[in-house]
Design a protein around this motif. Structure first.
Motif, mmCIF file in Angstrom:
data_model
loop_
_atom_site.group_PDB
_atom_site.id
_atom_site.type_symbol
_atom_site.label_atom_id
_atom_site.label_comp_id
_atom_site.label_asym_id
_atom_site.label_seq_id
_atom_site.Cartn_x
_atom_site.Cartn_y
_atom_site.Cartn_z
ATOM 1 N N ARG B 84 0.832 -1.217 0.000
ATOM 2 C CA ARG B 84 0.000 0.000 0.000
ATOM 3 C C ARG B 84 0.864 1.262 0.000
ATOM 4 O O ARG B 84 0.515 2.262 -0.608
ATOM 5 N N GLY B 85 1.993 1.211 0.701
ATOM 6 C CA GLY B 85 2.861 2.390 0.781
ATOM 7 C C GLY B 85 3.504 2.791 -0.536
ATOM 8 O O GLY B 85 4.102 3.870 -0.630
ATOM 9 N N ASP B 86 3.406 1.929 -1.552
ATOM 10 C CA ASP B 86 3.945 2.280 -2.873
ATOM 11 C C ASP B 86 2.981 3.161 -3.656
ATOM 12 O O ASP B 86 3.351 3.680 -4.725
ATOM 13 N N SER B 87 1.779 3.329 -3.162
ATOM 14 C CA SER B 87 0.801 4.177 -3.848
ATOM 15 C C SER B 87 1.328 5.603 -3.905
ATOM 16 O O SER B 87 1.617 6.216 -2.875
ATOM 17 N N ALA B 88 1.470 6.119 -5.103
ATOM 18 C CA ALA B 88 2.078 7.439 -5.295
ATOM 19 C C ALA B 88 1.987 7.795 -6.771
ATOM 20 O O ALA B 88 1.587 6.977 -7.604
ATOM 21 N N ALA B 89 2.401 9.033 -7.062
ATOM 22 C CA ALA B 89 2.586 9.438 -8.460
ATOM 23 C C ALA B 89 4.060 9.288 -8.789
ATOM 24 O O ALA B 89 4.916 9.749 -8.027
ATOM 25 N N TYR B 90 4.345 8.643 -9.895
ATOM 26 C CA TYR B 90 5.723 8.423 -10.324
ATOM 27 C C TYR B 90 5.954 9.243 -11.589
ATOM 28 O O TYR B 90 5.265 9.060 -12.593
ATOM 29 N N PHE B 91 6.932 10.133 -11.513
ATOM 30 C CA PHE B 91 7.230 11.019 -12.637
ATOM 31 C C PHE B 91 8.578 10.661 -13.244
ATOM 32 O O PHE B 91 9.543 10.371 -12.544
ATOM 33 N N CYS B 92 8.612 10.733 -14.539
ATOM 34 C CA CYS B 92 9.841 10.533 -15.293
ATOM 35 C C CYS B 92 10.203 11.860 -15.949
ATOM 36 O O CYS B 92 9.311 12.632 -16.337
ATOM 37 N N ALA B 93 11.488 12.134 -16.037
ATOM 38 C CA ALA B 93 11.971 13.328 -16.730
ATOM 39 C C ALA B 93 13.128 12.932 -17.631
ATOM 40 O O ALA B 93 13.807 11.931 -17.378
ATOM 41 N N SER B 94 13.354 13.712 -18.666
ATOM 42 C CA SER B 94 14.515 13.463 -19.519
ATOM 43 C C SER B 94 15.218 14.778 -19.804
ATOM 44 O O SER B 94 14.639 15.864 -19.671
ATOM 45 N N SER B 95 16.485 14.660 -20.146
ATOM 46 C CA SER B 95 17.250 15.845 -20.537
ATOM 47 C C SER B 95 18.199 15.474 -21.665
ATOM 48 O O SER B 95 18.590 14.315 -21.820
ATOM 49 N N LEU B 96 18.569 16.486 -22.434
ATOM 50 C CA LEU B 96 19.452 16.279 -23.580
ATOM 51 C C LEU B 96 20.867 15.968 -23.116
ATOM 52 O O LEU B 96 21.519 15.041 -23.590
ATOM 53 N N LEU B 97 21.324 16.772 -22.164
ATOM 54 C CA LEU B 97 22.633 16.564 -21.575
ATOM 55 C C LEU B 97 22.482 16.581 -20.066
ATOM 56 O O LEU B 97 21.463 17.042 -19.544
ATOM 57 N N ALA B 98 23.501 16.146 -19.355
ATOM 58 C CA ALA B 98 23.388 15.979 -17.902
ATOM 59 C C ALA B 98 23.091 17.288 -17.189
ATOM 60 O O ALA B 98 22.403 17.288 -16.174
ATOM 61 N N ASN B 99 23.578 18.417 -17.675
ATOM 62 C CA ASN B 99 23.381 19.660 -16.945
ATOM 63 C C ASN B 99 22.339 20.562 -17.610
ATOM 64 O O ASN B 99 22.285 21.751 -17.326
ATOM 65 N N TYR B 100 21.518 20.006 -18.478
ATOM 66 C CA TYR B 100 20.432 20.761 -19.096
ATOM 67 C C TYR B 100 19.174 20.653 -18.244
ATOM 68 O O TYR B 100 19.066 19.805 -17.354
ATOM 69 N N GLY B 101 18.203 21.500 -18.559
ATOM 70 C CA GLY B 101 16.921 21.440 -17.860
ATOM 71 C C GLY B 101 16.192 20.142 -18.149
ATOM 72 O O GLY B 101 16.451 19.463 -19.134
ATOM 73 N N TYR B 102 15.273 19.767 -17.260
ATOM 74 C CA TYR B 102 14.505 18.544 -17.398
ATOM 75 C C TYR B 102 13.157 18.844 -18.050
ATOM 76 O O TYR B 102 12.554 19.877 -17.791
ATOM 77 N N THR B 103 12.686 17.880 -18.823
ATOM 78 C CA THR B 103 11.300 17.870 -19.277
ATOM 79 C C THR B 103 10.623 16.683 -18.605
ATOM 80 O O THR B 103 11.096 15.550 -18.724
ATOM 81 N N PHE B 104 9.547 16.977 -17.889
ATOM 82 C CA PHE B 104 8.842 15.926 -17.147
ATOM 83 C C PHE B 104 7.654 15.398 -17.941
ATOM 84 O O PHE B 104 7.034 16.122 -18.725
ATOM 85 N N GLY B 105 7.339 14.144 -17.669
ATOM 86 C CA GLY B 105 6.109 13.569 -18.178
ATOM 87 C C GLY B 105 4.956 13.891 -17.234
ATOM 88 O O GLY B 105 5.139 14.539 -16.209
ATOM 89 N N SER B 106 3.770 13.431 -17.592
ATOM 90 C CA SER B 106 2.570 13.708 -16.799
ATOM 91 C C SER B 106 2.403 12.748 -15.632
ATOM 92 O O SER B 106 1.503 12.923 -14.817
ATOM 93 N N GLY B 107 3.254 11.727 -15.565
ATOM 94 C CA GLY B 107 3.237 10.852 -14.410
ATOM 95 C C GLY B 107 2.364 9.621 -14.560
ATOM 96 O O GLY B 107 1.465 9.570 -15.406
ATOM 97 N N THR B 108 2.664 8.629 -13.738
ATOM 98 C CA THR B 108 1.806 7.443 -13.580
ATOM 99 C C THR B 108 1.359 7.422 -12.136
ATOM 100 O O THR B 108 2.187 7.480 -11.224
ATOM 101 N N ARG B 109 0.058 7.372 -11.952
ATOM 102 C CA ARG B 109 -0.500 7.305 -10.597
ATOM 103 C C ARG B 109 -0.801 5.864 -10.254
ATOM 104 O O ARG B 109 -1.710 5.264 -10.817
ATOM 105 N N LEU B 110 0.000 5.348 -9.329
ATOM 106 C CA LEU B 110 -0.116 3.949 -8.914
ATOM 107 C C LEU B 110 -0.966 3.875 -7.648
ATOM 108 O O LEU B 110 -0.699 4.581 -6.680
ATOM 109 N N THR B 111 -1.961 3.031 -7.696
ATOM 110 C CA THR B 111 -2.791 2.777 -6.516
ATOM 111 C C THR B 111 -2.704 1.292 -6.196
ATOM 112 O O THR B 111 -2.961 0.447 -7.062
#
Lengths: 111, 113
Positions: B84-111
């Protein structure tokens, strides 16, 4: 350890400017200041970032103090769609350049 | 350019089942980050991957959680024997290079029920 301090919440009127403060007194010379925001039920969104000089983009402006120990995110005309949690983040090498999010500032915009 | 795509948007699992969360980074991005957001809490870093390599997994729980980013295909966050404690929103982000800004996805909501 997010290394930044922000007010828990702020309130603004629609169409007025908003100044969101952030303190980062332990900043080092190579740390970038990043701002992201998270609208309800969405993923975070990049807003702006800077190192030493003030920065402007279509979303906001970032004013960085001369000693870099604080910064201010400026929304020039708040709209209802700007209501979100705003995160001020230091991008530090110690963390391997990953973003470490703190609690952020909840911005409420009144119509 | 479709942005960071996460699926499914919502996932319901019974206790003890496995959850697989997928993240397709933006085109050309080879750096992927996973974050977890528990209800009413902030975003917590979990893992940073760069094509076929785990760069930083300092935020991953020691058991039941694993992540991969194969040469071909999306990044996968896998949670075995969910509780039950794993219930949360899980977000993924990607970047072009390691020190660039992140672009996030809309998330997966796990229940977990």
């Amino acid at each position: 350890d997010a290394k930044t301090t922000q007010p828990n919440s702020m309130e603004s009127n629609e169409e007025e400017p908003v100044h969101l403060p952030c303190n980062h007194s332990t900043i080092s010379g190579t740390d970038y200041i990043h701002w992201y925001r998270q609208l309800p039920s969405q993923g975070p969104e990049y807003v702006i970032h800077g190192l030493t000089s003030n920065v402007n983009n279509r979303m906001a402006s970032l004013a960085i103090a001369e000693d870099r120990k604080s910064s201010t995110l400026i929304l020039h005309r708040a709209t209802l769609r700007d209501a979100a949690v705003y995160y001020c983040i230091l991008r530090v090498m110690e963390y391997g350049n990953k973003l470490v999010f703190g609690a952020g500032t909840i911005l409420r915009v009144k119509s | 350019n479709a942005g960071v795509m996460q699926n499914p948007r919502h996932l319901v699992r019974r206790r003890g089942q496995e959850a697989r969360l997928r993240c397709s980074p933006m085109k050309g991005h080879s750096h992927v980050y996973w974050y977890r957001q528990l209800p009413e809490e902030g975003l917590k870093f979990m893992v940073y991957l760069q094509k076929e390599n785990i760069i930083d997994e300092s935020g991953m729980p020691k058991e039941r959680f694993s992540a991969e980013f194969p040469k071909e295909g999306p990044s996968i966050l896998r949670i075995q024997q969910v509780v039950r404690g794993d219930s949360a929103a899980y977000f993924c982000a990607s970047s072009l290079l390691a020190n660039y800004g992140y672009t996030f996805g809309s998330g997966t909501r796990l229940t977990v029920v």
